[in-house]
Design an enzyme around this catalytic site. Structure first.
Site, short mmCIF file in Angstrom:
data_model
loop_
_atom_site.label_atom_id
_atom_site.label_comp_id
_atom_site.label_asym_id
_atom_site.label_seq_id
_atom_site.Cartn_x
_atom_site.Cartn_y
_atom_site.Cartn_z
N SER A 63 0.82 -1.21 0.00
CA SER A 63 0.00 0.00 0.00
C SER A 63 0.86 1.26 0.00
CB SER A 63 -0.90 0.02 1.24
OG SER A 63 -1.64 -1.17 1.33
N1 SAH Z 1 -0.73 -4.22 3.93
C1 SAH Z 1 -0.18 -4.84 2.76
C2 SAH Z 1 -1.16 -4.69 1.62
C3 SAH Z 1 -1.16 -5.84 0.72
S1 SAH Z 1 -2.40 -5.82 -0.53
C4 SAH Z 1 1.16 -4.21 2.42
O1 SAH Z 1 1.34 -3.02 2.74
O2 SAH Z 1 2.03 -4.88 1.85
C5 SAH Z 1 -3.68 -6.76 0.22
C6 SAH Z 1 -3.35 -8.17 0.59
O3 SAH Z 1 -4.56 -8.77 1.06
C7 SAH Z 1 -2.88 -9.05 -0.55
O4 SAH Z 1 -1.64 -9.60 -0.22
C8 SAH Z 1 -3.95 -10.12 -0.69
O5 SAH Z 1 -3.44 -11.38 -1.04
C9 SAH Z 1 -4.53 -10.13 0.71
N2 SAH Z 1 -5.88 -10.67 0.84
C10 SAH Z 1 -6.93 -10.54 0.00
N3 SAH Z 1 -8.01 -11.19 0.48
C11 SAH Z 1 -7.64 -11.77 1.66
C12 SAH Z 1 -8.29 -12.57 2.63
N4 SAH Z 1 -9.58 -12.94 2.51
N5 SAH Z 1 -7.59 -12.95 3.71
C13 SAH Z 1 -6.29 -12.62 3.87
N6 SAH Z 1 -5.62 -11.87 2.98
C14 SAH Z 1 -6.27 -11.43 1.89
#
Ligand code: SAH
Length: 219
Positions: A63
């Site tokens: 993000s």
């Molecule tokens: N906070 C993270 C953002 C990653 S993007 C960072 O700064 O790196 C969002 C993430 O949510 C992705 O890695 C995706 O695989 C995950 N995601 C999507 N649906 C999900 C779910 N139901 N449970 C757990 N993770 C999930």
């Protein structure tokens, strides 16, 4: 580039975040301390301290720093809190939350991302986190209740299990909307178990995929 140069770039980023309205000093200090470049692939290191989202493997993203700061600020995390994070991704937001809270429990549905985030955070000496590969839309009931819940993927609406696993007086921050854009919603659980809901502007996250989120492709 030397470590000191990255520290300087982080300082510039913190200034920018202040200009963009982030006020919580603990959050700004955490952004100053976490080496965001180490959460992305090496060719992206020169861009790590610009206020942009960057690509991870598996089509996911780390993000934008402003979004991480804003969600951390809205969650109002205190040092004794147990926090549940949904969507570990790179582990960057996890690292920021780990500096603000006592414990961070983080769920990621893609095993490869969960494992590499875990390895990376351990190598940095972050020891107040537990990461699991699991559908975060059903929460992590064994470790509940949580003082704070932060969802870092875009949901069609707030998953009921997460509301259930929130402590009384707890706060939950989640992007709610459609696949392209969402509103940052903040839920507060009141004494009688009902919720106050506030909205805090528009964001764009990758989708929250799971039982109480968007359906996985092809199902
Ligand atoms: N906070 C993270 C953002 C990653 S993007 C960072 O700064 O790196 C969002 C993430 O949510 C992705 O890695 C995706 O695989 C995950 N995601 C999507 N649906 C999900 C779910 N139901 N449970 C757990 N993770 C999930």
């Amino acid at each position: 580039m030397a470590a000191a140069d990255y520290a300087y770039q982080r300082q510039q980023l913190v200034r920018l975040l202040e200009q963009r309205g982030i006020r919580d000093q603990r959050v700004l200090d955490a952004i100053q301390r976490v080496p965001r470049h180490e959460f992305v692939r090496r060719h992206l290191w020169p861009q790590a301290y610009r206020d942009f989202a960057l690509p991870l493997s598996s089509g996911q993203t780390i993000s934008q720093p402003w979004v991480v700061a804003r969600m951390s600020e809205l969650a109002r995390v205190e040092p004794h809190h147990r926090v549940l994070e949904i969507g570990t991704g790179s582990g960057y937001q996890t690292a920021v939350l780990a500096l603000l809270a006592r414990w961070v429990f983080s769920l990621e549905r893609i095993g490869e991302l969960a494992r590499s985030a875990n390895r990376r955070l351990r190598a940095m000496g972050v020891d107040n986190i537990k990461i699991q590969t699991f559908d975060g839309t059903v929460g992590w009931s064994e470790m509940a209740p949580y003082d704070r819940i932060v969802v870092t993927a875009g949901a069609p609406g707030v998953p009921q299990p997460l509301l259930d696993q929130l402590a009384i007086h707890g706060r939950l921050v989640i992007p709610e909307g459609d696949l392209e854009q969402q509103t940052l919603a903040c839920y507060q659980k009141k004494e009688d178990g009902s919720f106050l809901r506030e909205e805090h502007g528009g964001v764009a996250f990758v989708p929250l995929v799971g039982r109480h989120g968007w359906m996985p492709e092809g199902e």
